[in-house]
Motif scaffolding. Structure first.
Motif, PDB file in Angstrom:
ATOM      1  N   ARG A 230       0.825  -1.201   0.000  1.00  0.00           N
ATOM      2  CA  ARG A 230       0.000   0.000   0.000  1.00  0.00           C
ATOM      3  C   ARG A 230       0.864   1.257   0.000  1.00  0.00           C
ATOM      4  O   ARG A 230       1.864   1.340   0.705  1.00  0.00           O
ATOM      5  N   GLY A 231       0.464   2.247  -0.791  1.00  0.00           N
ATOM      6  CA  GLY A 231       1.068   3.564  -0.738  1.00  0.00           C
ATOM      7  C   GLY A 231       2.284   3.776  -1.612  1.00  0.00           C
ATOM      8  O   GLY A 231       2.832   4.880  -1.621  1.00  0.00           O
ATOM      9  N   LEU A 232       2.732   2.755  -2.367  1.00  0.00           N
ATOM     10  CA  LEU A 232       3.912   2.951  -3.213  1.00  0.00           C
ATOM     11  C   LEU A 232       3.602   3.814  -4.437  1.00  0.00           C
ATOM     12  O   LEU A 232       4.485   4.483  -4.962  1.00  0.00           O
ATOM     13  N   ILE A 233       2.357   3.779  -4.879  1.00  0.00           N
ATOM     14  CA  ILE A 233       1.942   4.549  -6.045  1.00  0.00           C
ATOM     15  C   ILE A 233       0.792   5.446  -5.629  1.00  0.00           C
ATOM     16  O   ILE A 233      -0.115   5.034  -4.898  1.00  0.00           O
TER      17      ILE A 233
ATOM     18  N   ARG B  56      -6.085  -2.714  -5.878  1.00  0.00           N
ATOM     19  CA  ARG B  56      -4.991  -1.842  -5.409  1.00  0.00           C
ATOM     20  C   ARG B  56      -5.520  -0.476  -4.997  1.00  0.00           C
ATOM     21  O   ARG B  56      -5.035   0.129  -4.041  1.00  0.00           O
ATOM     22  N   ILE B  57      -6.506   0.028  -5.717  1.00  0.00           N
ATOM     23  CA  ILE B  57      -7.109   1.306  -5.344  1.00  0.00           C
ATOM     24  C   ILE B  57      -7.827   1.178  -4.012  1.00  0.00           C
ATOM     25  O   ILE B  57      -7.760   2.073  -3.153  1.00  0.00           O
ATOM     26  N   ALA B  58      -8.517   0.064  -3.811  1.00  0.00           N
ATOM     27  CA  ALA B  58      -9.260  -0.135  -2.560  1.00  0.00           C
ATOM     28  C   ALA B  58      -8.341  -0.150  -1.351  1.00  0.00           C
ATOM     29  O   ALA B  58      -8.741   0.268  -0.256  1.00  0.00           O
ATOM     30  N   GLN B  59      -7.109  -0.587  -1.531  1.00  0.00           N
ATOM     31  CA  GLN B  59      -6.167  -0.644  -0.415  1.00  0.00           C
ATOM     32  C   GLN B  59      -5.834   0.735   0.133  1.00  0.00           C
ATOM     33  O   GLN B  59      -5.460   0.867   1.294  1.00  0.00           O
ATOM     34  N   GLN B  60      -5.972   1.768  -0.687  1.00  0.00           N
ATOM     35  CA  GLN B  60      -5.649   3.124  -0.232  1.00  0.00           C
ATOM     36  C   GLN B  60      -6.732   4.115  -0.660  1.00  0.00           C
ATOM     37  O   GLN B  60      -6.451   5.263  -1.010  1.00  0.00           O
ATOM     38  N   LEU B  61      -7.976   3.654  -0.620  1.00  0.00           N
ATOM     39  CA  LEU B  61      -9.091   4.505  -1.033  1.00  0.00           C
ATOM     40  C   LEU B  61      -9.235   5.718  -0.135  1.00  0.00           C
ATOM     41  O   LEU B  61      -9.758   6.751  -0.565  1.00  0.00           O
ATOM     42  N   ASP B  62      -8.790   5.622   1.107  1.00  0.00           N
ATOM     43  CA  ASP B  62      -8.899   6.758   2.019  1.00  0.00           C
ATOM     44  C   ASP B  62      -8.012   7.921   1.584  1.00  0.00           C
ATOM     45  O   ASP B  62      -8.137   9.022   2.122  1.00  0.00           O
ATOM     46  N   GLN B  63      -7.116   7.707   0.615  1.00  0.00           N
ATOM     47  CA  GLN B  63      -6.268   8.781   0.097  1.00  0.00           C
ATOM     48  C   GLN B  63      -6.831   9.397  -1.178  1.00  0.00           C
ATOM     49  O   GLN B  63      -6.232  10.309  -1.747  1.00  0.00           O
ATOM     50  N   ALA B  64      -7.974   8.891  -1.653  1.00  0.00           N
ATOM     51  CA  ALA B  64      -8.551   9.358  -2.912  1.00  0.00           C
ATOM     52  C   ALA B  64      -9.341  10.648  -2.711  1.00  0.00           C
ATOM     53  O   ALA B  64      -9.642  11.062  -1.580  1.00  0.00           O
ATOM     54  N   THR B  65      -9.686  11.276  -3.824  1.00  0.00           N
ATOM     55  CA  THR B  65     -10.521  12.472  -3.821  1.00  0.00           C
ATOM     56  C   THR B  65     -11.738  12.226  -4.709  1.00  0.00           C
ATOM     57  O   THR B  65     -11.814  11.228  -5.430  1.00  0.00           O
ATOM     58  N   VAL B  66     -12.688  13.146  -4.643  1.00  0.00           N
ATOM     59  CA  VAL B  66     -13.879  13.020  -5.479  1.00  0.00           C
ATOM     60  C   VAL B  66     -13.503  13.033  -6.957  1.00  0.00           C
ATOM     61  O   VAL B  66     -14.092  12.312  -7.774  1.00  0.00           O
TER      62      VAL B  66
ATOM     63  N   SER C 238      -6.428   0.327   6.943  1.00  0.00           N
ATOM     64  CA  SER C 238      -6.542   1.769   7.120  1.00  0.00           C
ATOM     65  C   SER C 238      -7.157   2.158   8.455  1.00  0.00           C
ATOM     66  O   SER C 238      -7.059   3.306   8.859  1.00  0.00           O
ATOM     67  N   GLY C 239      -7.827   1.216   9.148  1.00  0.00           N
ATOM     68  CA  GLY C 239      -8.358   1.500  10.463  1.00  0.00           C
ATOM     69  C   GLY C 239      -9.616   2.339  10.421  1.00  0.00           C
ATOM     70  O   GLY C 239     -10.180   2.661   9.377  1.00  0.00           O
ATOM     71  N   ALA C 240     -10.069   2.698  11.636  1.00  0.00           N
ATOM     72  CA  ALA C 240     -11.310   3.462  11.761  1.00  0.00           C
ATOM     73  C   ALA C 240     -11.207   4.824  11.085  1.00  0.00           C
ATOM     74  O   ALA C 240     -12.182   5.313  10.506  1.00  0.00           O
ATOM     75  N   LEU C 241     -10.023   5.446  11.158  1.00  0.00           N
ATOM     76  CA  LEU C 241      -9.853   6.743  10.516  1.00  0.00           C
ATOM     77  C   LEU C 241     -10.048   6.635   9.015  1.00  0.00           C
ATOM     78  O   LEU C 241     -10.669   7.492   8.384  1.00  0.00           O
TER      79      LEU C 241
ATOM     80  N   LYS D 238     -16.603  -2.154  -2.138  1.00  0.00           N
ATOM     81  CA  LYS D 238     -16.713  -3.496  -1.559  1.00  0.00           C
ATOM     82  C   LYS D 238     -15.332  -4.048  -1.226  1.00  0.00           C
ATOM     83  O   LYS D 238     -15.128  -4.664  -0.178  1.00  0.00           O
ATOM     84  N   ASN D 239     -14.380  -3.840  -2.136  1.00  0.00           N
ATOM     85  CA  ASN D 239     -13.011  -4.287  -1.853  1.00  0.00           C
ATOM     86  C   ASN D 239     -12.420  -3.555  -0.654  1.00  0.00           C
ATOM     87  O   ASN D 239     -11.696  -4.140   0.158  1.00  0.00           O
ATOM     88  N   PHE D 240     -12.736  -2.278  -0.536  1.00  0.00           N
ATOM     89  CA  PHE D 240     -12.205  -1.496   0.586  1.00  0.00           C
ATOM     90  C   PHE D 240     -12.756  -2.005   1.907  1.00  0.00           C
ATOM     91  O   PHE D 240     -12.013  -2.203   2.876  1.00  0.00           O
ATOM     92  N   TYR D 241     -14.066  -2.209   1.983  1.00  0.00           N
ATOM     93  CA  TYR D 241     -14.678  -2.663   3.234  1.00  0.00           C
ATOM     94  C   TYR D 241     -14.216  -4.062   3.608  1.00  0.00           C
ATOM     95  O   TYR D 241     -14.277  -4.442   4.776  1.00  0.00           O
TER      96      TYR D 241
END
Length: 574
Positions: free
Chosen positions: A275-278, A306-316, A351-354, A342-345
């Protein structure tokens, strides 16, 4: 001109029995038979059997490479370089120009140059591979391709900076990873061992059939993944995002067959799992191109994971994936966004609760944007809203974001029936709405009456709880201080009576409001059963509700306001 002059220098009388005329790639060569036989075992055998054709179709070489062989056979020193060394070795091997046939033959000289001049240099090895596409099968069978790939891999293992600068990215904690640019641009001792000029040839210029095994070998041998990721991103920009530029040098024109779809599929297979390399926007860009290029389902699914692994870093903006269907549909690919969610959940532990809270906020903002799409179907909107609400279960997050999206959707889809509006509002938790949102909802004519009544009833309960809490707190404070205050009993008694009176008045008001809500609920149910009820009657019920709860001063004022509004017709064909 150089090739033609050389051919004429080899020419003599065509009737001479010591000469042979060969055609290589439609270019004629008149050469000395004995000189060729002295250097080439294969040609010597063919000359003896008189089986030499005027056109040697099986020679794996172009006229320029055969010219080097002809020069060598006639006593000239061949001009060896990284660009011609692989084709020359293949041709010399094919013609049997070995030491067994003649001392100091061409194959040995070419191999010495390849081993001592080409392989030790990063730049020269890449240049050799760039122009080897014409002789890939023979070069691979001789082990030349593997030797080049192993040489490049070994150098990258010793000095990963040959792959380029790592990507500046955000770590999972949101902090920026800074890279010392001065240190990145500074050559080191190892790099000087490989190239005279420390500005390295770009590995991403190689086609996918060379690039893929190199990156796989680097990952296998532990090259830092941030450098591998940087190379993959640059490769995507060159071969997928930008495509091939017609203005590039001629030496790259042979790789126009390097399909962007093949490239994006190879890149997805090579992407590290960490996660987070790209950066998240770059992953979304890869996904958009994979959809446009109709890449394999495995490629698209892999990018979504791969996007779901770091979806909390995405924007609209990242979630605005254009819909590519042939039929008229929604503006954005909502189905793709739902799969990513669905992949993210399913991977929230990373990513934790945050991270869950950030994604919930992200989806609410995205909902508010797509709600304005008149082609967005109701079921699609509701299902996406439900996924956002599910992330908020068990938390204290307000429902204001969902309410905002619903309000926009109802405003852009005014043709919805009352039952459809209630279905849209089904995902709204009125108990978690803020005071400002409740006040807006109480006066919102786009909401179904059932929802408005529910909002007002919840406000009544909140009011009663607040009054009860305030009175109880006052009584507790008085009891706790009663033993310490021996004087002023009359004042305390008076205050107690005032609080009790206020509590009684508030309780009576709450009871009255509850009674009126019960009456209005019956009116709504009766109106729902009467299919022939007119629009005027519905407006009168709405005006009566707002009048009772103080939204307008009188029913007459409400009617005046309604007359000022423009009539809204259902939108057909949307």
């Amino acid at each position: 001109m150089q090739l033609l002059s050389l051919t004429r220098s080899f020419k003599s009388k065509s009737s001479s029995p010591t000469e042979v005329r060969l055609i290589i790639g439609n270019v004629p060569f008149t050469l000395h038979r004995e000189l060729l036989s002295a250097r080439s075992a294969k040609l010597a055998s063919l000359f003896e059997e008189n089986k030499v054709s005027y056109v040697l179709r099986d020679i794996p070489a172009d006229p320029e490479t055969f010219e080097l062989v002809a020069r060598f056979c006639h006593g000239f020193d061949p001009q060896l370089s990284a660009e011609n060394i692989l084709p020359l070795i293949c041709l010399a091997s094919h013609l049997g120009m070995t030491e067994d046939h003649c001392n100091n033959n061409l194959l040995r000289e070419a191999l010495d140059f390849f081993e001592n001049k080409t392989l030790p240099s990063w730049n020269e090895t890449i240049r050799a591979l760039l122009l080897s596409d014409r002789v890939i099968p023979p070069a691979a069978s001789l082990g030349l391709i593997d030797a080049c790939l192993e040489s490049i891999t070994a150098k990258a293992i010793m000095d990963p900076r040959l792959l380029g600068k790592p990507i500046k990215n955000l770590r999972s904690d949101g902090c920026s990873e800074e890279v010392d640019e001065e240190d990145e641009c500074k050559p080191n001792a190892r790099r000087k061992l490989f190239v005279h000029d420390w500005q390295s040839e770009d590995l991403t210029t190689l086609p996918v059939h060379f690039y893929e095994p190199i990156i796989e070998a680097m990952k296998l041998h532990g090259v830092p993944l941030d450098y591998v990721a940087a190379s993959l991103c640059e490769y995507a920009r060159r071969w997928v995002f930008n495509g091939f530029s017609e203005g590039e040098e001629t030496k790259f024109s042979v790789y126009k067959k390097n399909s962007p779809r093949e490239a994006i599929e190879v890149i997805e297979r090579l992407l590290p799992e960490e996660r987070g390399l790209i950066q998240c926007p770059l992953l979304f860009e890869m996904l958009r191109y994979s959809i446009s290029l109709e890449a394999s389902s495995n490629c698209r699914d892999g990018l979504e994971v791969r996007i779901a692994q770091q979806l909390d870093q995405a924007t609209v903006k990242d979630l605005r994936i254009p819909f590519k269907g042939y039929a008229k549909g929604a503006k954005y690919d909502i189905g793709c966004v739902k799969r990513i969610l669905k992949n993210f959940y399913g991977r929230v532990t990373g990513s934790g609760a945050l991270g869950i809270t950030r994604v919930a906020d992200l989806i609410e903002d995205f909902l508010a944007e797509v709600a304005a799409d008149v082609d967005l179907e109701m079921n699609t909107f509701v299902s996406l809203a439900e996924m956002s609400v599910a992330a908020s279960l068990g938390s204290d997050r307000s429902s204001d974001g969902i309410y905002k999206a619903i309000d926009i959707y109802l405003d852009k889809h005014r043709y919805l029936t009352e039952s459809e509006r209630e279905e849209v509002c089904r995902v709204l938790d009125c108990q978690k709405m803020s005071q400002e949102a409740c006040e807006h909802a109480a006066q919102n004519e786009r909401l179904p009456l059932r929802v408005v009544v529910q909002v007002l009833f919840i406000e009544q309960l909140k009011l009663r709880d607040a009054v009860t809490k305030e009175v109880s707190s006052g009584i507790e404070n008085r009891s706790r201080n009663e033993s310490e205050e021996e004087e002023g009993d009359g004042i305390v008694t008076c205050r107690e009576e005032e609080l009790r009176g206020e509590m009684m008045r508030m309780n009576n008001k709450v009871v009255e409001l509850e009674r009126e809500c019960g009456i209005m609920r019956k009116e709504i149910e009766n109106n729902g059963n009467r299919r022939g009820a007119t629009k005027k009657h519905k407006l009168s019920v709405w005006g009566e509700i707002k009048r009772k709860f103080g939204c307008i001063s009188s029913a007459h004022d409400y009617k005046c306001q309604v007359q000022k509004k423009k009539k809204v017709h259902p939108r057909h064909g949307e």
